[in-house]
Motif scaffolding. Structure first.
Motif, PDB file in Angstrom:
ATOM      1  N   GLU A   1     -24.149 -11.351   4.470  1.00 13.63           N
ATOM      2  CA  GLU A   1     -25.019 -10.284   4.990  1.00 13.63           C
ATOM      3  C   GLU A   1     -26.000  -9.816   3.919  1.00 13.63           C
ATOM      4  OE1 GLU A   1     -23.056  -7.214   7.677  1.00 13.63           O
ATOM      5  OE2 GLU A   1     -21.341  -8.106   6.714  1.00 13.63           O
ATOM      6  N   LEU A   2     -25.487  -9.612   2.709  1.00 14.67           N
ATOM      7  CA  LEU A   2     -26.352  -9.087   1.640  1.00 14.67           C
ATOM      8  C   LEU A   2     -27.454 -10.083   1.293  1.00 14.67           C
ATOM      9  CD1 LEU A   2     -23.652  -7.423  -0.649  1.00 14.67           C
ATOM     10  CD2 LEU A   2     -25.413  -6.253   0.702  1.00 14.67           C
TER      11      LEU A   2
ATOM     12  N   PRO B   1     -16.187  -6.077  -7.664  1.00 10.36           N
ATOM     13  CA  PRO B   1     -16.626  -5.188  -6.582  1.00 10.36           C
ATOM     14  C   PRO B   1     -15.767  -5.339  -5.333  1.00 10.36           C
ATOM     15  CG  PRO B   1     -18.115  -7.045  -6.778  1.00 10.36           C
ATOM     16  CD  PRO B   1     -17.171  -7.132  -7.939  1.00 10.36           C
TER      17      PRO B   1
ATOM     18  N   ARG C   1      -3.754 -10.843   7.560  1.00  7.18           N
ATOM     19  CA  ARG C   1      -4.715 -11.279   6.533  1.00  7.18           C
ATOM     20  C   ARG C   1      -5.073 -12.745   6.747  1.00  7.18           C
ATOM     21  NH1 ARG C   1      -6.621  -9.610   1.304  1.00  7.18           N
ATOM     22  NH2 ARG C   1      -7.181 -11.538   0.305  1.00  7.18           N
TER      23      ARG C   1
ATOM     24  N   TRP D   1       1.142  -7.637   7.185  1.00  5.49           N
ATOM     25  CA  TRP D   1      -0.053  -7.782   6.341  1.00  5.49           C
ATOM     26  C   TRP D   1      -0.383  -9.264   6.145  1.00  5.49           C
ATOM     27  CZ3 TRP D   1       0.268  -9.904   1.243  1.00  5.49           C
ATOM     28  CH2 TRP D   1      -0.960  -9.963   0.573  1.00  5.49           C
TER      29      TRP D   1
ATOM     30  N   LEU E   1     -18.229 -12.670   4.266  1.00  7.28           N
ATOM     31  CA  LEU E   1     -19.150 -12.096   5.263  1.00  7.28           C
ATOM     32  C   LEU E   1     -20.118 -11.125   4.577  1.00  7.28           C
ATOM     33  CD1 LEU E   1     -20.165 -11.440   8.118  1.00  7.28           C
ATOM     34  CD2 LEU E   1     -18.263  -9.843   8.362  1.00  7.28           C
ATOM     35  N   ALA E   2     -19.587 -10.262   3.723  1.00 11.11           N
ATOM     36  CA  ALA E   2     -20.438  -9.272   3.048  1.00 11.11           C
ATOM     37  C   ALA E   2     -21.493  -9.968   2.193  1.00 11.11           C
ATOM     38  CB  ALA E   2     -19.584  -8.351   2.183  1.00 11.11           C
TER      39      ALA E   2
ATOM     40  N   GLY F   1     -15.723  -2.632   6.824  1.00 17.47           N
ATOM     41  CA  GLY F   1     -16.827  -3.586   6.704  1.00 17.47           C
ATOM     42  C   GLY F   1     -18.205  -3.036   6.977  1.00 17.47           C
TER      43      GLY F   1
ATOM     44  N   ILE G   1     -17.230   1.089  -4.901  1.00 18.10           N
ATOM     45  CA  ILE G   1     -15.895   1.633  -4.592  1.00 18.10           C
ATOM     46  C   ILE G   1     -15.157   1.796  -5.916  1.00 18.10           C
ATOM     47  CG2 ILE G   1     -13.827   1.292  -3.202  1.00 18.10           C
ATOM     48  CD1 ILE G   1     -15.402  -0.589  -1.464  1.00 18.10           C
TER      49      ILE G   1
ATOM     50  N   ARG H   1       0.861  -1.183   0.000  1.00 20.57           N
ATOM     51  CA  ARG H   1       0.000   0.000   0.000  1.00 20.57           C
ATOM     52  C   ARG H   1       0.901   1.238   0.000  1.00 20.57           C
ATOM     53  NH1 ARG H   1      -4.906  -1.823  -1.199  1.00 20.57           N
ATOM     54  NH2 ARG H   1      -5.882  -3.034   0.444  1.00 20.57           N
TER      55      ARG H   1
ATOM     56  N   THR I   1     -21.003  -2.437   3.267  1.00 21.43           N
ATOM     57  CA  THR I   1     -22.157  -3.333   3.209  1.00 21.43           C
ATOM     58  C   THR I   1     -23.470  -2.549   3.254  1.00 21.43           C
ATOM     59  OG1 THR I   1     -20.797  -4.899   4.427  1.00 21.43           O
ATOM     60  CG2 THR I   1     -23.124  -5.449   4.226  1.00 21.43           C
TER      61      THR I   1
END
Ligand code: HEM
Length: 472
Positions: free
Chosen positions: A424-425, A407, A98, A94, A420-421, A277, A341, A70, A281
């Motif tokens: 949730e969605l 995405p 991760r 990292w 996880l996203a 997060g 994003i 980064r 979401t």
């Protein structure tokens, strides 16, 4: 401009290229793509930025080791002495964080776990709030945001706050301040020389240094209290959440001179779970609402599938996913269409290297342009149309088109929270639309033009919706 670099705007020393235009940032980037093609450079201040709008080139770049780091931006580290967590870190720290977080999310058992239960609980609360406002025009964002934040609190610290809880509201306010204050830090990252030409106190005022430090300390204080409480009640045989697992890992590695674990790192990791997060979401689900309200025929098909697979009152789990291809198709088409994003999270070239036939110098910062890829007609037939059917094969099965879809990013730093996203969605969409139909208020239409005032998100405009209770 040194030879061999991609085409683009080099500009003047110290300030780089400053476009004198009233267009917003996204429009400017798209104009430059039109002018220069798949890859171009734009020197912003002293920072060399490379923009890529070609899926294959993007995938190649972000799958290569020299593009893992980064940029060492304060906007990512929040002016800490060194990067921590995952989003801002590079190298072994990292890698370890991760791996730890991916394992943690997997061990919380994405299928049958308590985490699914926590998501269901929060969706039930969201349904209660929506039921209270049913039939009237409401803006969904606030309660949705609280629910998503509570899911992360559960994952991180086995905690879920009541919607009225004062501490939850303080926390939500801090997260909103974060977005505002981070923008100011960009001045330091893009024009670091300003520090040397301005009196220190004036520069600090300009970048809102003290407000940022104050906000960071408040976040850390929240997390410190949780970590202390967890230390006091930790059962090594039954880790409850991310904090417990990290404390156990830290203990197991305490004699390892190479360990990257520390309490400060844990607190930053917690912070990142929320910063990376939550708004991601909740904004994606807000877009789901917008597209469904704007496309009643899509909503009808979604309702039909939900009614067929989930009898009234049944709570969805991931087990139903394979039987709900249209729901999956809607969620994916929303993620493509909204391209939440647009510029991803930036990567930096670790060394001089070649990409797409051009030289990318060490330290150059590489950014995607996701909208250009999600609307690229080489991958998407009639990309401007909102058409969930494009995700279904000839047998009506959901087929995960991967080419031209990113995405969650692509390559070695692809989003850690993707599973996880997605969970949730899926649960949010099935549970909310199991109980409600959505429409714009009478006489109004849904504004699907994204709000481009922020750099990071293409948020939906604050549309009002009318939720109507359904009888299954
Ligand atoms: C719809 C929701 C989400 C979207 C669209 C999204 C998207 C992204 C994107 C585009 C990246 C940048 C990838 C890159 O650097 O190339 C990213 C990274 C990341 N995301 Fe997500 N994300 C979502 C949800 C989440 C959730 C729920 C979590 C965790 C609770 C999370 C945690 C992270 C982390 C830690 C990173 C940094 C990965 C790294 O640097 O190695 N995200 N996400």
């Amino acid at each position: 401009k040194p030879p061999g670099l991609p085409p683009g705007k080099w500009g003047l020393p110290l300030v780089g290229y400053i476009p004198w235009t009233s267009k917003n940032f996204e429009e400017q980037v798209m104009d430059l793509h039109q002018q220069y093609g798949n890859i171009f450079l734009w020197r912003m201040g002293t920072q060399l930025m490379i923009f890529i709008n070609d899926y294959k080139l993007m995938k190649e770049a972000f799958s290569r080791a020299e593009f893992i780091p980064r940029p060492d931006w304060d906007v990512l580290t929040l002016i800490d002495e060194a990067p921590h967590g995952i989003v801002s870190s590079s190298g072994i720290l990292w890698h370890n964080n991760r791996r730890f977080t991916l394992r943690q999310l997997r061990d919380l058992g994405m299928g049958k776990s308590s985490l699914v239960g926590a998501v269901q609980q929060q969706c039930l609360k969201l349904r209660e709030t929506l039921a209270k406002g049913a039939g009237t025009a409401v803006v969904i964002n606030h309660q949705l945001h609280l629910s998503v934040i509570n899911i992360i609190w559960y994952m991180v610290a086995s905690r879920q706050f009541d919607a009225e809880n004062k501490r939850l509201h303080e926390f939500v306010d801090l997260l909103s301040d974060l977005v505002i204050l981070s923008n100011r830090l960009a001045i330091k990252d893009f024009m670091p020389w300003m520090q040397n030409v301005m009196p220190d106190f004036l520069f600090k005022r300009l970048i809102k240094y003290h407000e940022m430090m104050d906000m960071k300390e408040k976040f850390l204080q929240f997390f410190r209290e949780e970590v202390e409480e967890h230390k006091a009640t930790l059962d090594p045989n039954h880790p409850r959440d991310l904090i417990d697992s990290y404390l156990l890992e830290m203990e197991a590695k305490k004699d390892d001179p190479e360990t990257t674990c520390s309490e400060r790192d844990l607190m930053f990791l917690m912070f990142e779970m929320f910063s990376a997060g939550s708004e991601t979401t909740s904004n994606t689900f807000t877009w789901v609402c917008c597209y469904l309200a704007a496309h009643p025929q899509v909503q009808r098909k979604l309702h039909a599938e939900i009614d067929e697979v989930l009898p009234s009152g049944a709570l969805p789990t991931l087990a139903e996913k394979s039987r709900m291809p249209y729901t999956e198709a809607v969620i994916h088409e929303v993620m493509r269409a909204c391209s939440l994003i647009n510029f991803g999270v930036q990567h930096m070239a670790a060394s001089d290297t070649q990409l797409g036939g051009y030289t990318i110098p060490k330290g150059a910062v590489v950014s995607t342009t996701v909208t250009a890829i999600h609307y690229d007609s080489r991958y998407w037939d009639r990309p401007e149309e909102f058409r969930p059917e494009r995700w279904l094969d000839e047998n009506g099965k959901f087929s995960m088109v991967k080419e031209g879809f990113l995405p969650f990013g692509v390559g070695k730093r692809v989003c850690v929270g993707e599973s996880l996203a997605r969970m949730e969605l899926f649960i949010l969409t099935t549970m909310v639309f199991q109980s409600f139909a959505i429409a714009p208020p009478p006489g109004k239409s849904v504004n699907l033009t994204p709000d481009l005032s922020g750099f990071f998100f293409r948020k939906a405009m604050p549309n009002e919706f009318v939720f109507t209770a359904r009888e299954q």
